[in-house]
Structures are given as structure tokens and as C-alpha cells.
Design an enzyme around this catalytic site. Structure first.
Site, PDB file in Angstrom:
ATOM      1  N   LYS A 105       0.816  -1.205   0.000  1.00  0.00           N
ATOM      2  CA  LYS A 105       0.000   0.000   0.000  1.00  0.00           C
ATOM      3  C   LYS A 105       0.861   1.271   0.000  1.00  0.00           C
ATOM      4  O   LYS A 105       0.433   2.319  -0.470  1.00  0.00           O
ATOM      5  CB  LYS A 105      -0.928   0.023   1.217  1.00  0.00           C
TER       6      LYS A 105
HETATM    7  C1  LIG Z   1      -4.305  -4.822   0.286  1.00  0.00           C
HETATM    8  C2  LIG Z   1      -3.518  -6.075   0.228  1.00  0.00           C
HETATM    9  C3  LIG Z   1      -3.795  -7.079  -0.712  1.00  0.00           C
HETATM   10  C4  LIG Z   1      -4.963  -6.988  -1.667  1.00  0.00           C
HETATM   11  O1  LIG Z   1      -4.790  -5.968  -2.614  1.00  0.00           O
HETATM   12  P1  LIG Z   1      -6.063  -5.427  -3.405  1.00  0.00           P
HETATM   13  O2  LIG Z   1      -5.555  -4.254  -4.178  1.00  0.00           O
HETATM   14  O3  LIG Z   1      -7.057  -5.032  -2.372  1.00  0.00           O
HETATM   15  O4  LIG Z   1      -6.550  -6.525  -4.260  1.00  0.00           O
HETATM   16  C5  LIG Z   1      -2.979  -8.190  -0.742  1.00  0.00           C
HETATM   17  N1  LIG Z   1      -1.951  -8.330   0.128  1.00  0.00           N
HETATM   18  C6  LIG Z   1      -1.664  -7.385   1.037  1.00  0.00           C
HETATM   19  C7  LIG Z   1      -0.531  -7.624   1.975  1.00  0.00           C
HETATM   20  C8  LIG Z   1      -2.424  -6.229   1.123  1.00  0.00           C
HETATM   21  O5  LIG Z   1      -2.128  -5.308   2.039  1.00  0.00           O
END
Ligand SMILES: *Cc1c(COP(=O)(O)O)cnc(C)c1O
Length: 515
Positions: A113
Site C-alpha cells: 500500500k
Molecule cells: C491490500 C492487500 C492485498 C490486496 O490488494 P487489493 O488491491 O485489495 O486486491 C494483498 N496483500 C496485502 C498484503 C495487502 O495489504
């Protein structure tokens, strides 16, 4: 470039407006009027560029109302060496022959993120300044764990912004929770919601559409925005690393320019994999996008059958950031699959909220299935995947990445496809130390037995002990941002129900005004 809403083609907005606003007023998501193309020559020209230069190029194709100077400032601020522990920002390492891991967790909160949430505050405040808006932005965010912390970190003490984060009380890992409740910054707050991520997300979306509350904010000089991946300002920065990792593979002679690769993405809200889809549409040589789900395999089923059905049991797994049954960003893909028919998208979304399911057919389904492949991994399979990879290669995967690896192995078995593949690694294994330790060191006497440790230690101290243990067993270093968390003050303790989110928002606004 103009932006439409997936539920209203008559809207025309600039990229600055959509980044400021987050979600369209009628509930749709903002989408670009067209998808820009990148030629092989342009790709080749980026081979020697660093991550920041590549980011600038891709961002400039979508965010056309930002000046070159503004984008440079945003990119330099976000992807500085202070913020990312790897000089490559998002490095690629070879796991086994033809399988390359794209590590997206070298940022300040150790999850992918950060790749977008480090730059979003720059993009947002630039937009506010440039449009002469004197409103303060109130960022409202629902999180399955990693978004919340990354958004708090990104927006902490950024003038002209405030941020409120809602996370499911039982649905985040101890480390994720610890990271959030200790977050500093005079403009950040977090509250736990009784329920799962979908409860938090639905509650937050309702607040977004609450006219009365909008007026209340307006009177206080505030306006809502979102740091969730429904915000276009999160999607575009995520397109960058797909280009960058491909270019790195070419640069280091792992593939030749133009050679197609597969991309495997551990998926929850469909934001990350959608960014990969945009990269593919732009001309990045990608064969299949492999969508990896955990036990909440609503997306894998959708890709296989064309039926999106949320009427099913919700599972709490060891990959909590993927414990999602309503994947918001899928709406952007549906819009494209439906040939940009906004009425059709609106109808599907209505069916989903009233009946709990919808079905796509014909050309839309054909296209979905030729672009994507869906598979899933259970908790046991995820653990086996971490263990097996560690034993064979010494590489330590977090549970989300491990879901991706398991699904990739199934894909290869089922299709026989041996194209080079990029496996997206979305979090550092140190964010989930208990499960990772259990997987790589099953039944070892060295591991800590939680039953008698909990009596002696606080949750924070226990979590740190696990980190140290994982570092010792694996020989990997504990990422800097996760060190010393046990000594930090707990600053956010609020808990509310889904129905109380609205009240909680008001209480938080009022309490911030008292400060
Ligand atoms: C948010 C997240 C995901 C999923 O990503 P999306 O964009 O919501 O599909 C997968 N793994 C981790 C560690 C995340 O923080």
C-alpha cells in the site's frame, strides 16, 4: 484527459478533481476517458531510467492536468531513499527459474500500500492548492489492515488534511493493529469496527453518500475524500511498478523486450490486479493476469463462472488483507468489459446489493476469461506454500504472497504455461510473524508457546518476541519500521459498530477541533 464515472458517462472531471473527491457522488468510480498506449520504443527508452523517472512517465500519461514540475515534486517526495529501504524502490528477485518476485514492501509500513499511499498525499495536496480550494480534506478510510496504516503514515501531519481510519476489530493481524494504534500525528485517528472488513467498507461508503453529513462538514470547511483504492490517485501509482518490474527483467537479461510475461497478484479489493490490467491494456507485454484468492474466493469463482455471488460464508484467514467479499475495484473492470455501458454497470451493482449476485455473459465473460485466470489457496495450502518455498529456496514469503505462489503453481499445472512470470509480493513476512514462523519451523521447540507467554507479556511485547524469533530462524533482518513498536504509546482506542461509524466520524471531527 477527462474522467467519467462508471455509473455516469455524462460526468467530465479532471484528474485533480477526481483525486480530491475519491468517489463519485452517485456511488460510481472514476475512470479515464481512454487508456493511453505505450510503444515498444517508449518502453525501450525507459530501460535505463530509475523508478522515479518511470513513475513520472506513467503518471504524466493519466494525470494530464498536473504540470511536469508538479509531478516531479510528487514523485521525488514519495519515492525518496528515506522512504524506501531498497535503492530500486520495488526490487525483483528470481525465486525459481522463470518465476520472479516483485517485492512491494520496502516502504515505511512494510506492505504494498505504501507504493501508492506515499504519493497520494502529494497528489492530493497539489490538487487542492492548484484548484484554489481552501477546504480541508477529510480522508475517510476502511481498511483490511495495511491500507489504514499506510494511509495514516502517508497523511500524518500533512497540512490541510485529516484522516480517519476504520478497521475490523477482529479482522486484522496483531502487527497491523499495533502499527495503527501507535500511529503518531495530530491529524490522524483510527477506530475499530465490530464486524469484518465488508462491514467497515459498507459503513464508510454510506457515510460518503450522507448528504446531511456532507453539509455538516461543509460548514466546518471540510470535504470528504478517500485513500482507498477506489481513489484513482491510488490506482495510477500502482500501474508504475508493473512497467518497472518488466523493464528490470529486460534490463537484467531475464527476458527480452517484447516477450510476454504472466503476472500473479494476491487479490482482495481488486485494486492491485486492476492496475496490472491497465498496464496490459497500455501495451505492456502481458499474457495472463492470475488472480489469487484465499478461502474468500468470490473473485476466483467469478473469473471461472461469470457469476459474482457474495452470498457465502465469510472466512477469517491468515491473509487478512484479502478477506473481502465485495471487491470495489472490480466495478472499473466491469465498465470496460461492458464496453463502457454505464447503465449496465449500474444494473449489476444494484443486483449485487439487492440480490447478492449478478452474472456477466457473452463477450464480457469471454474477455474476462481471456485476460484473467482465477485460483485460490486455503489456509493449509498457504502454510504449505510458505514452508515449501522456504525449504527449497530459503525465501521467506508472507501469507498473502504465499497465496499467490500456490495459485501460480496450480496455474502452471493446469495450463502447462511456462512463460516468465512475475509474482507480486504484497507484504513483508515480518508483518505476520506468528504464522510465518509456524510454517517455516513447524513444531520446533524454539518457537514461543502463546498459551503461557500471553500471561506474562502484553500483545505488543509478544509480537516483538516473534519478530526476533523469525529473524533468528530465517537469517533475515527485521525491517526498521517494525522495530521498537512495543515502546510506543497506544494512541487510538475507539471501538464502534457499523451503524455507529457516522457518529464516530462526527465525534472524531469534534475532538480534533478541540486539540
Ligand atoms: C491490500 C492487500 C492485498 C490486496 O490488494 P487489493 O488491491 O485489495 O486486491 C494483498 N496483500 C496485502 C498484503 C495487502 O495489504
Amino acid at each position: 484527459m477527462k474522467y467519467y464515472s462508471t455509473r455516469d458517462n455524462s460526468l467530465q472531471k479532471t484528474s485533480m478533481e477526481v483525486i480530491k473527491q475519491g468517489l463519485s457522488a452517485e456511488g460510481g468510480l472514476f475512470v479515464p476517458e481512454s487508456i493511453p498506449a505505450v510503444s515498444m520504443e517508449e518502453l525501450s527508452g525507459l530501460l535505463k531510467a530509475d523508478y522515479r523517472e518511470r513513475a513520472k512517465k506513467i503518471l504524466s500519461m493519466y494525470l494530464t492536468d498536473y504540470s511536469s514540475r508538479q509531478l516531479t515534486d510528487c514523485v521525488e517526495g514519495a519515492y525518496s531513499a528515506d522512504n524506501f529501504s531498497s535503492p530500486e524502490t520495488a526490487p525483483v528477485t528470481e525465486l525459481e527459474k522463470g518465476l520472479h518476485v516483485l517485492e512491494l514492501w520496502h516502504g515505511p509500513t512494510c506492505a504494498f500500500k505504501d507504493m501508492a499511499l506515499q504519493i497520494l498525499p502529494y497528489l492530493m495536496t497539489t490538487a487542492v492548492r492548484a484548484t484554489g480550494d481552501n477546504k480541508e480534506i477529510l480522508i475517510l478510510t476502511a481498511t483490511s489492515g495495511d491500507t489504514g496504516k499506510a494511509a495514516m503514515e502517508g497523511f500524518s501531519d500533512i497540512p490541510g488534511t485529516r484522516i480517519l481510519v476504520f478497521y475490523p476489530q477482529q479482522g486484522v493481524s496483531p502487527m497491523q493493529k499495533l502499527q495503527m494504534v501507535t500511529q503518531e500525528g495530530s491529524n490522524v485517528m483510527a477506530a475499530a469496527v465490530k464486524g469484518n472488513f465488508d462491514d467497515a467498507q459498507t459503513g464508510v461508503k454510506q457515510v460518503f453518500r450522507d448528504e446531511e453529513l456532507r453539509d455538516y462538514l461543509d460548514k466546518r470547511g471540510l470535504s470528504f475524500s478517500s485513500a482507498n483504492s477506489i481513489n484513482w490517485g491510488r490506482l495510477v501509482p500502482q500501474i508504475v511498478y508493473y512497467f518497472s518490474s518488466y523493464l528490470d527483467l529486460v534490463r537484467y537479461n531475464r527476458i527480452s523486450l517484447g516477450e510476454p510475461v504472466n503476472i500473479v497478484v494476491p487479490t482482495g479489493n481488486f485494486g492491485n490486479i486492476l492496475a496490472a490490467w491497465y498496464a496490459r491494456e497500455m501495451g505492456l507485454p502481458v499474457n495472463r493476469l492470475i488472480c489469487a484468492s484465499n478461502d474468500n474466493k468470490v473473485l476466483a469463482d467469478f473469473i471461472r463462472t461469470g457469476v459474482y455471488d457474495k452470498r457465502r460464508e465469510f472466512y477469517q484467514t491468515i491473509s487478512p488483507s484479502m478477506d473481502i467479499l465485495v471487491s470495489s475495484n472490480l466495478e472499473r473492470l466491469l465498465y470496460e468489459l461492458a464496453q463502457r455501458d454505464d447503465a449496465q454497470v449500474k444494473d449489476w451493482m444494484k443486483q449485487l446489493s439487492y440480490r447478492g449476485f449478478y452474472q456477466i455473459k457473452g463477450e464480457a465473460l469471454k474477455r474476462l476469461q481471456s485476460d484473467f485466470w482465477g485460483g485460490s489457496a486455503s489456509v493449509e495450502e498457504t502454510m504449505a506454500s510458505i514452508q515449501d518455498t522456504y525449504q527449497k529456496t530459503g525465501y521467506v514469503m508472507d501469507p498473502h504472497t504465499a497465496v499467490g505462489k500456490w495459485v501460480y503453481d496450480s496455474y502452471r499445472r493446469e495450463t502447462g504455461d511456462t512463460d516468465a512470470t512475475i509474482l507480486v509480493s504484497t507484504a513483508s513476512p515480518f508483518k505476520f510473524p506468528a504464522d510465518v514462523l509456524k510454517a517455516i519451523q513447524p513444531g520446533s521447540s524454539g518457537s514461543i508457546d502463546p498459551s503461557h507467554v500471553h500471561a506474562k507479556y502484553t500483545e505488543a511485547v509478544y509480537e516483538i518476541k516473534l519478530l526476533e524469533q523469525l529473524a533468528k530462524v530465517s537469517g533475515w533482518n527485521i525491517p526498521k519500521p517494525l522495530q521498537g513498536l512495543q515502546d510506543k504509546e497506544i494512541r487510538h482506542r475507539a471501538v464502534c459498530s457499523r451503524e455507529q461509524i457516522r457518529e464516530q466520524v462526527i465525534a472524531m471531527i469534534d475532538s480534533q477541533e478541540m486539540r
